[in-house]
Design an enzyme around this catalytic site. Structure first.
Site, short mmCIF file in Angstrom:
data_model
loop_
_atom_site.label_atom_id
_atom_site.label_comp_id
_atom_site.label_asym_id
_atom_site.label_seq_id
_atom_site.Cartn_x
_atom_site.Cartn_y
_atom_site.Cartn_z
N HIS A 69 -3.39 4.70 0.01
CA HIS A 69 -4.85 4.64 0.22
C HIS A 69 -5.50 5.85 -0.44
O HIS A 69 -4.91 6.91 -0.57
CB HIS A 69 -5.21 4.55 1.70
N ASP A 109 -8.82 6.90 0.41
CA ASP A 109 -9.81 7.56 1.24
C ASP A 109 -9.16 8.72 2.00
O ASP A 109 -7.94 8.79 2.11
CB ASP A 109 -10.44 6.58 2.22
N ASP A 159 -2.34 13.38 1.88
CA ASP A 159 -2.63 12.14 2.60
C ASP A 159 -3.91 11.53 2.05
O ASP A 159 -4.99 11.79 2.56
CB ASP A 159 -2.77 12.45 4.09
N GLU A 214 -8.55 3.41 5.07
CA GLU A 214 -7.45 3.47 6.02
C GLU A 214 -7.70 4.45 7.15
O GLU A 214 -7.36 4.18 8.31
CB GLU A 214 -6.16 3.85 5.27
N GLU A 215 -8.30 5.59 6.84
CA GLU A 215 -8.45 6.63 7.85
C GLU A 215 -9.42 6.23 8.96
O GLU A 215 -9.23 6.59 10.12
CB GLU A 215 -8.93 7.94 7.20
N HIS A 247 -4.72 15.99 7.73
CA HIS A 247 -5.80 15.90 8.71
C HIS A 247 -6.25 17.27 9.21
O HIS A 247 -7.19 17.35 10.00
CB HIS A 247 -5.40 15.04 9.93
#
Length: 434
Positions: free
Chosen positions: A76, A78, A109, A140-141, A404
């Site tokens: 992904h 995003d 990520d 996705e996030e 994150h």
């Protein structure tokens, strides 16, 4: 690698945050860049899949040579919001290379994994020995309707092996396949005991305290060692790779001298057993608290469930446990929220064997298995669309990459080895049909 590094830096510089309130044009910019890079890598059919209420998904396909299997590549583009940018050592959307690592939001990520896919395809000049399908998601996030799309349109995602590149290695330099994901469920607990607060001096000691009742009930969820004590939640022995206690303490930023909770191997507690975490509490804040018995309190629990246990079943076990608790004879209102299924991958098929060999070739170390305490909803969705496919979870992240969090980074050595392993896998997996 210089070319792949340049592509990664270009992507990291685009703040492709697909959360409400952030610029949609930057998300589209990242989408368009990836589509262009896939075409440059030799993918003849590239387009975007536009679904309601979600960012565009980049899809592409290289038809399989006669008799060859097909591999689906997922990642992904995003990213999470950056949070307080003053807490970063370098600006989150200004990619910065320090000591062989690229720092920036999304570097690990999951933009490094997007770039690894590009590297693997370019290794074959766009003509790999297998068929390739590409799915690069854009929301996705935050979560999106795409989570439910593949089973409803399975022909678009049909493949013999699926590479979900949104995980990574247990530690840098140790090639790792993620073989299981815990399920997730939300539980809400609330209690009301009085119509309004009453003076704690006049009535405390007999008046039913809602916050005291709630915390008493929550304390029954774990035993004295911190193990989950809810009947019906599954926990099994874990035989894959493990963190040491010291390694885990460093990765999580534990205060010096702070013990881990629970007993048994760390991997078993994180990946093959349940977890119940209090992630929210409604109660009077300390700074403005009055001398009064609290009439109402509420907690939000996040429950993680063994990969092979139904998440709804695990949720029911926690709900039933708390309803039976009746602290001081007080009934609690306990309700379930959202659930997400866990996942356990096959480890006895040709794709798993080929990827294990490919990763050993790339890293020069034996490949190990680990699991994830978190969930990747699309993994289950893609598996449902491909009941006969093997699902392999891997990526360029490592235990200290800071995904994150502040100062997220990816090691360029891990990116290089991920691209090499993927290219070698495509070669080895093609040979399984010869």
């Amino acid at each position: 690698m210089p070319e792949l590094t340049e592509k990664l830096e270009h992507l990291v510089a685009i703040p492709s945050i697909a959360f409400p309130g952030y610029p949609e044009d930057r998300v589209r910019e990242a989408c368009d860049y990836i589509a262009a890079q896939l075409r440059e890598a030799g993918v003849p059919e590239v387009r975007t899949l536009d679904l309601p209420d979600t960012a565009p998904i980049v899809v592409g396909e290289i038809p399989a040579p006669e008799g060859a299997p097909t591999v689906l590549l997922y990642a992904h583009y995003d990213v999470q919001p950056s949070g307080d940018e003053t807490s970063w050592d370098t600006p989150p959307f200004t990619p910065t290379t320090v000591d062989g690592a690229v720092y920036g939001r999304g570097a690990a990520d999951c933009k490094a994994n997007v770039v690894a896919h590009l590297g693997a395809l370019k290794a074959f000049d766009g003509r790999p020995p297998v068929g390739v399908k590409i799915v690069i998601e854009g929301q996705e996030e935050y979560g999106s309707a795409f989570d439910d799309y593949p089973p409803e349109n399975p022909e678009l995602f049909r493949a013999d092996a699926i590479l979900v590149c949104d995980t990574g290695n247990i530690r840098a330099g140790t090639p790792t396949l993620t073989t299981a994901l815990r399920g997730v469920a939300d539980v809400f607990v609330e209690v009301r005991t009085l119509k309004a607060p009453v003076h704690s001096g006049q009535f405390g000691g007999a008046a039913p305290d809602a916050l005291l009742a709630l915390t008493r009930a929550l304390s029954t969820l774990h035993d004295e060692d911190g193990n989950v004590a809810v009947e019906g939640l599954r926990r099994d022995a874990w035989e894959g790779a493990n963190y040491t206690d010291e390694e885990f303490a460093e990765i999580t930023g534990m205060e010096p001298g702070m013990p881990l909770i629970g007993s048994g191997p760390v991997g078993e507690r994180l990946w093959y057993g349940p977890a119940v975490t209090v992630i929210g509490l409604d109660a009077p804040p300390v700074d403005t608290a009055a001398s009064a018995v609290v009439p109402y309190a509420r907690a939000y629990l996040n429950v993680r469930v063994h990969p092979e246990q139904d998440a709804a079943e695990g949720q029911r076990a926690v709900v039933e446990h708390l309803r039976k608790a009746r602290p001081f004879g007080i009934d609690l209102k306990v309700t379930g929220g959202d659930t997400g299924s866990g996942f356990a991958a096959r480890t006895d098929g040709p794709a798993y064997a080929a990827m294990s060999r490919a990763m050993e070739t790339a890293w020069g170390e034996e490949t190990v298995d680990m699991a994830m305490g978190g969930s990747i909803p699309l993994t289950t969705s893609l598996a449902r669309a491909n009941p006969g496919a093997e699902v392999l979870m891997l990526g360029a992240e490592d235990g200290k990459c800071g995904l994150h969090g502040f100062n997220e980074r990816v090691l360029l050595s891990e990116l290089e080895n991920t691209a090499l392993a993927e290219a070698e896998f495509l070669r080895l997996f093609a040979e399984t049909r010869r």
